[in-house]
Design an enzyme around this catalytic site. Structure first.
Site, PDB file in Angstrom:
ATOM      1  N   CYS A 189     -29.015  -7.384  -3.372  1.00  0.00           N
ATOM      2  CA  CYS A 189     -29.354  -7.724  -4.759  1.00  0.00           C
ATOM      3  C   CYS A 189     -29.545  -6.476  -5.619  1.00  0.00           C
ATOM      4  O   CYS A 189     -28.890  -6.298  -6.641  1.00  0.00           O
ATOM      5  CB  CYS A 189     -30.608  -8.587  -4.757  1.00  0.00           C
ATOM      6  SG  CYS A 189     -31.335  -8.835  -6.363  1.00  0.00           S
ATOM      7  N   ALA A 194     -31.049   0.126   2.573  1.00  0.00           N
ATOM      8  CA  ALA A 194     -31.718   0.484   1.322  1.00  0.00           C
ATOM      9  C   ALA A 194     -32.665  -0.627   0.894  1.00  0.00           C
ATOM     10  O   ALA A 194     -32.304  -1.811   0.960  1.00  0.00           O
ATOM     11  CB  ALA A 194     -30.674   0.718   0.231  1.00  0.00           C
ATOM     12  N   HIS A 203     -38.227 -21.075 -34.731  1.00  0.00           N
ATOM     13  CA  HIS A 203     -36.961 -21.080 -35.477  1.00  0.00           C
ATOM     14  C   HIS A 203     -36.705 -19.683 -36.044  1.00  0.00           C
ATOM     15  O   HIS A 203     -37.644 -19.047 -36.500  1.00  0.00           O
ATOM     16  CB  HIS A 203     -37.036 -22.075 -36.639  1.00  0.00           C
ATOM     17  CG  HIS A 203     -35.784 -22.101 -37.459  1.00  0.00           C
ATOM     18  ND1 HIS A 203     -34.613 -22.677 -36.991  1.00  0.00           N
ATOM     19  CD2 HIS A 203     -35.505 -21.583 -38.688  1.00  0.00           C
ATOM     20  CE1 HIS A 203     -33.674 -22.523 -37.920  1.00  0.00           C
ATOM     21  NE2 HIS A 203     -34.184 -21.869 -38.950  1.00  0.00           N
ATOM     22  N   GLU A 226     -35.872  -2.026   7.586  1.00  0.00           N
ATOM     23  CA  GLU A 226     -34.653  -2.011   6.770  1.00  0.00           C
ATOM     24  C   GLU A 226     -33.734  -0.918   7.293  1.00  0.00           C
ATOM     25  O   GLU A 226     -34.159   0.204   7.532  1.00  0.00           O
ATOM     26  CB  GLU A 226     -35.002  -1.768   5.292  1.00  0.00           C
ATOM     27  CG  GLU A 226     -33.804  -1.531   4.381  1.00  0.00           C
ATOM     28  CD  GLU A 226     -32.731  -2.623   4.425  1.00  0.00           C
ATOM     29  OE1 GLU A 226     -33.060  -3.807   4.242  1.00  0.00           O
ATOM     30  OE2 GLU A 226     -31.547  -2.277   4.667  1.00  0.00           O
ATOM     31  N   LYS A 227     -32.457  -1.276   7.465  1.00  0.00           N
ATOM     32  CA  LYS A 227     -31.525  -0.307   8.037  1.00  0.00           C
ATOM     33  C   LYS A 227     -30.775   0.495   6.973  1.00  0.00           C
ATOM     34  O   LYS A 227     -30.164   1.508   7.274  1.00  0.00           O
ATOM     35  CB  LYS A 227     -30.506  -1.007   8.937  1.00  0.00           C
ATOM     36  CG  LYS A 227     -29.545  -1.919   8.179  1.00  0.00           C
ATOM     37  CD  LYS A 227     -28.469  -2.440   9.096  1.00  0.00           C
ATOM     38  CE  LYS A 227     -27.563  -3.443   8.420  1.00  0.00           C
ATOM     39  NZ  LYS A 227     -26.920  -2.999   7.184  1.00  0.00           N
TER      40      LYS A 227
HETATM   41  P1  FAD Z   1     -29.893  -9.097   1.144  1.00  0.00           P
HETATM   42  O1  FAD Z   1     -30.201  -8.803  -0.260  1.00  0.00           O
HETATM   43  O2  FAD Z   1     -28.475  -9.024   1.578  1.00  0.00           O
HETATM   44  O3  FAD Z   1     -30.766  -8.117   2.038  1.00  0.00           O
HETATM   45  C1  FAD Z   1     -30.639  -8.082   3.425  1.00  0.00           C
HETATM   46  C2  FAD Z   1     -31.097  -6.729   3.925  1.00  0.00           C
HETATM   47  O4  FAD Z   1     -31.201  -6.777   5.340  1.00  0.00           O
HETATM   48  C3  FAD Z   1     -30.118  -5.593   3.609  1.00  0.00           C
HETATM   49  O5  FAD Z   1     -30.788  -4.558   2.925  1.00  0.00           O
HETATM   50  C4  FAD Z   1     -29.628  -5.126   4.983  1.00  0.00           C
HETATM   51  O6  FAD Z   1     -29.383  -3.730   5.037  1.00  0.00           O
HETATM   52  C5  FAD Z   1     -30.801  -5.520   5.873  1.00  0.00           C
HETATM   53  N1  FAD Z   1     -30.443  -5.734   7.272  1.00  0.00           N
HETATM   54  C6  FAD Z   1     -29.414  -6.459   7.784  1.00  0.00           C
HETATM   55  N2  FAD Z   1     -29.449  -6.446   9.140  1.00  0.00           N
HETATM   56  C7  FAD Z   1     -30.530  -5.701   9.487  1.00  0.00           C
HETATM   57  C8  FAD Z   1     -31.097  -5.329  10.742  1.00  0.00           C
HETATM   58  N3  FAD Z   1     -30.578  -5.752  11.907  1.00  0.00           N
HETATM   59  N4  FAD Z   1     -32.192  -4.537  10.740  1.00  0.00           N
HETATM   60  C9  FAD Z   1     -32.745  -4.098   9.574  1.00  0.00           C
HETATM   61  N5  FAD Z   1     -32.250  -4.431   8.353  1.00  0.00           N
HETATM   62  C10 FAD Z   1     -31.164  -5.225   8.315  1.00  0.00           C
HETATM   63  N6  FAD Z   1     -27.741 -13.642  -6.813  1.00  0.00           N
HETATM   64  C11 FAD Z   1     -28.411 -14.051  -7.896  1.00  0.00           C
HETATM   65  O7  FAD Z   1     -29.355 -14.847  -7.781  1.00  0.00           O
HETATM   66  N7  FAD Z   1     -28.082 -13.614  -9.157  1.00  0.00           N
HETATM   67  C12 FAD Z   1     -27.063 -12.763  -9.354  1.00  0.00           C
HETATM   68  O8  FAD Z   1     -26.796 -12.384 -10.495  1.00  0.00           O
HETATM   69  C13 FAD Z   1     -26.334 -12.300  -8.232  1.00  0.00           C
HETATM   70  N8  FAD Z   1     -25.319 -11.441  -8.391  1.00  0.00           N
HETATM   71  C14 FAD Z   1     -24.661 -10.974  -7.285  1.00  0.00           C
HETATM   72  C15 FAD Z   1     -23.606 -10.089  -7.479  1.00  0.00           C
HETATM   73  C16 FAD Z   1     -22.904  -9.595  -6.392  1.00  0.00           C
HETATM   74  C17 FAD Z   1     -21.775  -8.630  -6.603  1.00  0.00           C
HETATM   75  C18 FAD Z   1     -23.281 -10.004  -5.073  1.00  0.00           C
HETATM   76  C19 FAD Z   1     -22.567  -9.452  -3.864  1.00  0.00           C
HETATM   77  C20 FAD Z   1     -24.315 -10.893  -4.871  1.00  0.00           C
HETATM   78  C21 FAD Z   1     -25.016 -11.397  -5.986  1.00  0.00           C
HETATM   79  N9  FAD Z   1     -26.057 -12.317  -5.847  1.00  0.00           N
HETATM   80  C22 FAD Z   1     -26.714 -12.768  -6.945  1.00  0.00           C
HETATM   81  C23 FAD Z   1     -26.473 -12.803  -4.521  1.00  0.00           C
HETATM   82  C24 FAD Z   1     -27.718 -12.024  -4.037  1.00  0.00           C
HETATM   83  O9  FAD Z   1     -27.418 -10.650  -4.006  1.00  0.00           O
HETATM   84  C25 FAD Z   1     -28.129 -12.511  -2.669  1.00  0.00           C
HETATM   85  O10 FAD Z   1     -28.296 -13.910  -2.670  1.00  0.00           O
HETATM   86  C26 FAD Z   1     -29.446 -11.863  -2.250  1.00  0.00           C
HETATM   87  O11 FAD Z   1     -29.321 -10.465  -2.197  1.00  0.00           O
HETATM   88  C27 FAD Z   1     -29.880 -12.381  -0.879  1.00  0.00           C
HETATM   89  O12 FAD Z   1     -31.081 -11.766  -0.523  1.00  0.00           O
HETATM   90  P2  FAD Z   1     -31.470 -11.581   1.008  1.00  0.00           P
HETATM   91  O13 FAD Z   1     -32.814 -10.990   1.022  1.00  0.00           O
HETATM   92  O14 FAD Z   1     -31.221 -12.837   1.734  1.00  0.00           O
HETATM   93  O15 FAD Z   1     -30.377 -10.542   1.592  1.00  0.00           O
END
Ligand code: FAD
Ligand code: NAD
Length: 484
Positions: free
Chosen positions: A57, A52, A460, A49-50
């Site tokens: 999410c 947090a 209920h 992870e780069k």
């Molecule tokens: P992410 O959560 O984006 O995690 C990807 C991780 O990869 C990040 O931590 C990043 O730093 C890391 N990374 C990227 N490139 C590299 C690399 N080269 N090397 C190492 N690490 C890397 N979804 C819901 O279901 N319910 C909700 O209520 C909801 N609310 C949301 C509200 C907002 C404001 C936003 C922006 C999104 C919301 N979403 C919600 C969508 C949800 O956040 C995403 O669908 C979800 O986080 C996707 O998960 P993921 O693991 O694919 O990616």
């Protein structure tokens, strides 16, 4: 395989090569879940992870936005409870609210780190990219912290997404805000133009309007929340209008200018007619794009499509057999629970188990006022899929609990197959819709019939009685509403 060894050909000071069964890149809800599940299945796992733990999410998305939704609801509900004989005018300190939200986030991200470690996951901080089909390089953050090489049997790409920028609207954290900026504001702007009436636009417009900000939404399409049915969005839009949110549809944001201390956002309609909207600041939420351009994917033999997505099958496998893609990188629906479900599947498949994800039972929710919760097919989708749809609906104004919580707008609708009476989908708009829809998800997953839900005695007075009544209504035997 696991453990570090020196690589005499490529070694520089501090360089090591490690080996792992599963390399997971990105610790969002896709990646950390994949890593934990793979650890449970006795695979060696390295999670890189780069930024947090918890990804978008936990740090900048679902959790912070829902924390602010709930906190502003408390203040707003107290302020508007005269009908219940309550008179209050709570003061809101946004900085305090944001600090509380940050505490919630810290608790959850700390939990992710602990769970990973407890499941034997090797945590590596740094940015990963592929070097060849079975090797990745990880560059550690900060000067002089070096890099390492990880050899892997399987890789899970879970690098998530970033917000789409409207050309000319570069995020600067002051005039043009991303959702991440908006969730970290320490004072409430007097006014805000929100570009995009989708998920983020609608959830955050509601938060800021309830905090006393004057919100104007400019949306390119003819309605909010594309993809949801008209009678569902109407309930949310009308409520938002009552709150004072000003909507302008058919307006595509084209540029912005500084205007005194604030901004003027210029939009164009389909005839090229220009309109101007002034405010203290502007939030742009026009969708998100997968992060697949920083991974040197060619080295592993993969090429994303034109939207930046990696194509996957129901086992979360990409076109390269030993590489999985989960979560936002795999495209719509870009939802945290989809990411986690795909992460579990990827880990199980990597461990040789026969896993797969049935997308039909994956729900979606919008945390607006009131909420929306949907799962499976709409009646139209059921017809298109060749079913003869049987629909049941129950209005929340006929539900005792909805009236006692003072939120009786909305309905629960179920869609079933007229032949077998199997539940195919549901649309809920109203209080706790995000929770209510789970019962329909379970029904679809279990292959339940309308009669199974209608025969289930519900407590209920609860909102969930409306779920039972909607199913009974489809069968022509609802008690508390007229049958169709
Ligand atoms: P992410 O959560 O984006 O995690 C990807 C991780 O990869 C990040 O931590 C990043 O730093 C890391 N990374 C990227 N490139 C590299 C690399 N080269 N090397 C190492 N690490 C890397 N979804 C819901 O279901 N319910 C909700 O209520 C909801 N609310 C949301 C509200 C907002 C404001 C936003 C922006 C999104 C919301 N979403 C919600 C969508 C949800 O956040 C995403 O669908 C979800 O986080 C996707 O998960 P993921 O693991 O694919 O990616
Ligand atoms: P979105 O796709 O939900 O909505 C974007 C909106 O912007 C659309 O209505 C689109 O027509 C409009 N738009 C695009 N270009 C425009 C322009 N130039 N001018 C005016 N309007 C324009 O995208 P989002 O709100 O940014 O959210 C991104 C993703 O994050 C969502 O698709 C969803 O996957 C996820 N998310 C989920 C939740 C949840 O599950 N409750 C909450 C927030 C975000």
């Amino acid at each position: 395989m696991h453990g570090a060894r020196e690589d005499s050909d490529t070694m520089v000071v501090g360089d090591v090569t490690t080996g792992t069964d599963v390399l997971v890149i990105g610790a969002g809800p896709g990646g950390y879940v994949a890593a934990i599940r793979a650890g449970q299945l006795d695979l060696d796992v390295t999670l890189v992870e780069k930024d947090a733990y918890g990804g978008t999410c936990l740090n900048y998305g679902c959790i912070p936005s829902k924390a602010l939704v709930s906190a502003t609801d408390i203040a707003h509900d107290a302020r508007t409870a005269e009908e219940m004989g309550i008179y209050a005018d709570p003061a809101v300190d946004l900085q305090g609210m944001v600090e509380w939200k940050d505490g919630v986030v810290d608790q959850l991200t700390g939990g992710v780190e602990k769970l990973c470690t407890a499941n034997g996951v090797e945590l590596v901080e740094g940015r990963a990219e592929f070097a060849d089909e079975h090797t990745a390089r990880v560059v550690h953050g900060g000067d002089g912290q070096g890099s390492e090489t990880v050899e892997f049997e399987h890789a899970v790409v879970s690098t998530g997404s970033r917000p789409v920028e409207v050309p000319g609207f570069e995020f600067d954290g002051e005039h043009v805000l991303s959702s991440r900026d908006a969730l970290a504001l320490e004072s409430v702007p007097e006014s805000m133009v929100v570009v995009g009436g989708g998920y983020i636009g609608m959830e955050l417009s509601t938060v800021f309007q309830k905090l006393g900000c004057d919100v104007t939404v400019v949306e390119m399409l003819a309605d909010i929340l594309p993809g949801y049915e008209d009678d569902v969005t109407r309930v949310v839009r009308e409520r938002a209008e009552q709150l004072g949110i000003d909507f302008h549809f058919g307006q595509s944001a084209s540029e912005w200018e500084e205007a005194g201390e604030g901004v003027t956002v210029l939009t164009e309609d389909e005839d090229g007619e220009v309109a101007e909207f002034g405010a203290e600041t502007c939030l742009v939420a026009v969708g998100r794009r997968p992060v697949t351009d920083t991974l040197n994917l060619e080295a592993v033999g993969l090429e994303p499509d034109e939207d930046g997505c990696l194509a996957t099958d129901e086992q979360a496998r990409t076109e390269v057999d030993h590489v999985f893609a989960v979560g936002d990188v795999a495209g719509e629906p870009m939802l945290a629970h989809t990411a986690s479900a795909e992460g579990e599947v990827a880990a199980e498949v990597a461990a040789g188990e026969p896993a797969g994800l049935d997308y039909q039972a994956v729900p979606a929710a919008v945390f607006t006022d009131p909420e929306i919760g949907t799962v499976g097919m709409t009646a139209e989708e059921a017809s298109e899929a060749g079913f003869d749809p049987l629909v049941g609906q129950f209005p929340l104004r006929a539900n005792g609990r909805a009236l006692t919580v003072g939120e009786s707008e909305g309905f629960v609708r179920v869609v079933a197959d007229a032949d077998g009476e199997f539940v195919l989908g549901a649309q809920v708009v109203g209080p706790e819709a995000s929770e209510l829809v789970a019962e329909f998800g379970l029904a679809i997953e279990m292959g339940a019939q309308l009669g199974d839900v209608a025969a289930t005695v519900h407590t209920h007075p609860t909102l969930s009685e409306a779920v039972r009544e909607a199913c009974a209504n489809a069968l022509g035997r609802a008690i508390r509403t007229l049958n169709r």
